[in-house]
Design a protein around this motif. Structure first.
Motif, PDB file in Angstrom:
ATOM      1  N   HIS A 244       0.954  -1.159  -0.089  1.00 42.26           N
ATOM      2  CA  HIS A 244      -0.046  -0.182   0.077  1.00 42.26           C
ATOM      3  C   HIS A 244       0.966   1.454   0.060  1.00 42.26           C
ATOM      4  CE1 HIS A 244      -2.348   3.067   1.806  1.00 42.26           C
ATOM      5  NE2 HIS A 244      -3.050   3.001   1.192  1.00 42.26           N
ATOM      6  N   VAL A 245       0.658   2.120  -1.038  1.00 47.80           N
ATOM      7  CA  VAL A 245       1.433   3.314  -1.059  1.00 47.80           C
ATOM      8  C   VAL A 245       0.758   4.206  -0.352  1.00 47.80           C
ATOM      9  CG1 VAL A 245       2.232   5.247  -2.785  1.00 47.80           C
ATOM     10  CG2 VAL A 245       2.500   2.799  -3.405  1.00 47.80           C
ATOM     11  N   LYS A 246       1.389   5.258   0.458  1.00 44.77           N
ATOM     12  CA  LYS A 246       1.014   6.117   1.193  1.00 44.77           C
ATOM     13  C   LYS A 246       1.456   7.516   0.739  1.00 44.77           C
ATOM     14  CE  LYS A 246       4.645   6.888   4.626  1.00 44.77           C
ATOM     15  NZ  LYS A 246       4.765   7.147   6.208  1.00 44.77           N
ATOM     16  N   ALA A 247       2.262   7.534  -0.094  1.00 47.41           N
ATOM     17  CA  ALA A 247       2.462   8.853  -0.635  1.00 47.41           C
ATOM     18  C   ALA A 247       3.430   8.702  -1.902  1.00 47.41           C
ATOM     19  CB  ALA A 247       3.327   9.898   0.383  1.00 47.41           C
ATOM     20  N   CYS A 248       3.492   9.449  -2.905  1.00 48.78           N
ATOM     21  CA  CYS A 248       4.189   9.523  -4.030  1.00 48.78           C
ATOM     22  C   CYS A 248       4.566  10.999  -4.601  1.00 48.78           C
ATOM     23  CB  CYS A 248       3.814   8.550  -5.304  1.00 48.78           C
ATOM     24  SG  CYS A 248       2.192   9.288  -5.849  1.00 48.78           S
ATOM     25  N   GLN A 249       5.788  10.887  -5.369  1.00 50.30           N
ATOM     26  CA  GLN A 249       6.159  12.175  -5.930  1.00 50.30           C
ATOM     27  C   GLN A 249       6.580  11.861  -7.352  1.00 50.30           C
ATOM     28  OE1 GLN A 249       6.560  15.366  -4.420  1.00 50.30           O
ATOM     29  NE2 GLN A 249       7.160  15.730  -6.684  1.00 50.30           N
ATOM     30  N   TYR A 250       6.338  12.712  -8.068  1.00 53.32           N
ATOM     31  CA  TYR A 250       6.766  12.719  -9.558  1.00 53.32           C
ATOM     32  C   TYR A 250       8.114  13.061  -9.722  1.00 53.32           C
ATOM     33  CZ  TYR A 250       7.441  13.951 -14.641  1.00 53.32           C
ATOM     34  OH  TYR A 250       7.732  14.237 -15.843  1.00 53.32           O
ATOM     35  N   LEU A 264       6.582   7.785 -16.889  1.00 52.84           N
ATOM     36  CA  LEU A 264       6.417   8.927 -16.005  1.00 52.84           C
ATOM     37  C   LEU A 264       6.991   8.454 -14.618  1.00 52.84           C
ATOM     38  CD1 LEU A 264       2.946   9.521 -17.318  1.00 52.84           C
ATOM     39  CD2 LEU A 264       4.926  11.123 -17.162  1.00 52.84           C
ATOM     40  N   GLY A 265       8.030   8.883 -14.130  1.00 54.22           N
ATOM     41  CA  GLY A 265       8.880   8.228 -13.224  1.00 54.22           C
ATOM     42  C   GLY A 265       8.393   8.815 -11.851  1.00 54.22           C
ATOM     43  N   PHE A 266       7.952   7.951 -10.815  1.00 56.24           N
ATOM     44  CA  PHE A 266       7.675   8.499  -9.485  1.00 56.24           C
ATOM     45  C   PHE A 266       8.705   7.635  -8.232  1.00 56.24           C
ATOM     46  CE2 PHE A 266       3.862   9.434 -11.724  1.00 56.24           C
ATOM     47  CZ  PHE A 266       3.449  10.520 -10.942  1.00 56.24           C
ATOM     48  N   THR A 267       8.731   8.270  -7.274  1.00 55.06           N
ATOM     49  CA  THR A 267       9.191   7.628  -5.966  1.00 55.06           C
ATOM     50  C   THR A 267       8.078   7.589  -4.991  1.00 55.06           C
ATOM     51  OG1 THR A 267      10.961   7.500  -4.123  1.00 55.06           O
ATOM     52  CG2 THR A 267      10.159   9.682  -4.861  1.00 55.06           C
ATOM     53  N   ALA A 268       7.688   6.499  -4.289  1.00 51.79           N
ATOM     54  CA  ALA A 268       6.706   6.439  -3.333  1.00 51.79           C
ATOM     55  C   ALA A 268       7.096   5.607  -2.021  1.00 51.79           C
ATOM     56  CB  ALA A 268       5.646   5.308  -4.093  1.00 51.79           C
ATOM     57  N   THR A 269       6.294   6.082  -1.117  1.00 49.44           N
ATOM     58  CA  THR A 269       6.625   5.459   0.304  1.00 49.44           C
ATOM     59  C   THR A 269       5.742   4.583   0.643  1.00 49.44           C
ATOM     60  OG1 THR A 269       5.823   7.344   1.428  1.00 49.44           O
ATOM     61  CG2 THR A 269       8.214   7.534   1.076  1.00 49.44           C
ATOM     62  N   THR A 270       6.052   3.704   1.611  1.00 50.38           N
ATOM     63  CA  THR A 270       5.113   2.652   2.065  1.00 50.38           C
ATOM     64  C   THR A 270       5.057   2.482   3.595  1.00 50.38           C
ATOM     65  OG1 THR A 270       4.072   0.509   1.893  1.00 50.38           O
ATOM     66  CG2 THR A 270       6.198   0.869   1.389  1.00 50.38           C
ATOM     67  N   ASP A 271       4.504   2.037   4.278  1.00 48.43           N
ATOM     68  CA  ASP A 271       4.637   1.468   5.766  1.00 48.43           C
ATOM     69  C   ASP A 271       4.606   0.074   5.745  1.00 48.43           C
ATOM     70  OD1 ASP A 271       4.673   3.948   7.160  1.00 48.43           O
ATOM     71  OD2 ASP A 271       2.468   4.150   7.344  1.00 48.43           O
TER      72      ASP A 271
END
Length: 328
Positions: A244-250, A264-271
């Motif tokens: 489950h992704v909680k936040a992502c940034q282009y 389209l490249g993103f980085t994402a964070t998850t718990d």
């Protein structure tokens, strides 16, 4: 310089973006609307042309081969080869071609064009992946642009509304139906590609195919109709690895027209700390610390994406520097 594992570093990376690569070609969207402009360029004797057939281009040891457009077109016409001419633009910086050179793309159905007098005997057909390592920035931009537009022409020869064969206009960038007068433009399919960072700063990479394969990369998928890019990130990561992704940034993008994608490249964070591959698109998934990833690459335990792709840029963006490759 060493890069330690820390959530603070991961959060910092969320606020940065990949560097913007400048355009190498002025596509002249206004210029190409002039009727007959391609014919005029061919006749000018100053334009250069590259040649593509079946997703391969004519290359030499130096890179892409560019011939005199006028001589090459006459030679092609003399062989009876089915060919089309498309305007790619003018070069914006000196490389293998002088700055300001008008460049055309000649697409041919029959690769036997190698036998024409206008093509040097040492030229050969090659795909982008085969020669990308020896192309300069200008040649790379032209090869990718040529691949995108030629792929579109090859698969969109008829009007999707009535099935009538379409006519080529605007320097090769529009196809018009002569029956209903509808205009049709080149298609690009958006796809997201993502680095997923866990709560401890580790990176999640995955791969498809055999479960024991060594190749690992970022996770990716196509954007569906009615979906935002961020929604696509959340959906694809959830579907492919159960995270489950909680936040992502282009971070940035890359054209990948093989056949017609815009990555389209993103980085994402998850718990989440556990990944569950879906077994279809992703057959294996693994978390890496920075030290673990570099060690696994250097000892040949895994391979990661090459420097040709945005996937490698995204991975090294998370890493904080250049990842050394295993030397042959």
């Amino acid at each position: 310089m060493s890069y330690t594992e820390s959530p603070a570093l991961a959060n910092h990376l969320m606020d940065t973006v990949l560097p913007v690569r400048p355009a190498m070609v002025d596509r002249g969207s206004g210029v190409r609307m002039k009727p007959g402009m391609v014919d005029d360029l061919v006749a000018s004797g100053t334009a250069k042309a590259m040649v593509v057939s079946k997703r391969k281009a004519l290359v030499t040891a130096e890179g892409l081969w560019f011939g005199d457009a006028s001589q090459l077109w006459q030679a092609l016409d003399g062989t009876g080869t089915e060919a089309a001419a498309i305007y790619l633009g003018t070069t914006l910086g000196p490389s293998s071609l002088p700055e300001g050179t008008a460049v055309l793309l000649f697409t041919v159905v029959d690769p036997a064009v190698l036998g024409t007098a206008a093509v040097p005997p040492h030229a050969e057909w090659a795909g982008f992946r085969e020669v990308a390592g020896r192309l300069d920035a200008n040649d790379t931009a032209l090869f990718i642009e040529a691949s995108a537009i030629s792929n579109w022409h090859a698969t969109h020869t008829h009007c999707p509304q009535c099935g009538t064969p379409t006519n080529v206009e605007a320097g090769g960038w529009v196809r018009r139906c002569p029956k209903d007068n509808s205009e049709h433009y080149p298609r690009t399919d958006p796809a997201i590609i993502v680095t997923v960072v866990g709560p401890d700063g580790r990176l999640l990479l995955g791969g498809g195919g055999p479960a024991d394969a060594r190749n690992y990369s970022t996770l990716a998928g196509f954007v569906e109709p009615g979906e935002s890019l961020e929604q696509a990130v959340v959906r694809e990561i959830g579907e492919e690895v159960g995270v489950h992704v909680k936040a992502c940034q282009y971070l940035g993008s890359q054209s990948w027209p093989f056949p017609a994608s815009l990555m389209l490249g993103f980085t994402a964070t998850t718990d989440d700390a556990v990944a569950r591959p879906d077994g279809v698109e992703v057959t294996r998934a693994r978390w890496f610390s920075r030290e673990e990833l570099q060690e696994a690459v250097l000892n040949g335990e895994i391979t990661i994406s090459t420097r040709l792709s945005i996937a490698r840029s995204l991975i090294e963006h998370w890493y904080g520097g250049v990842i050394e490759d295993l030397q042959p």
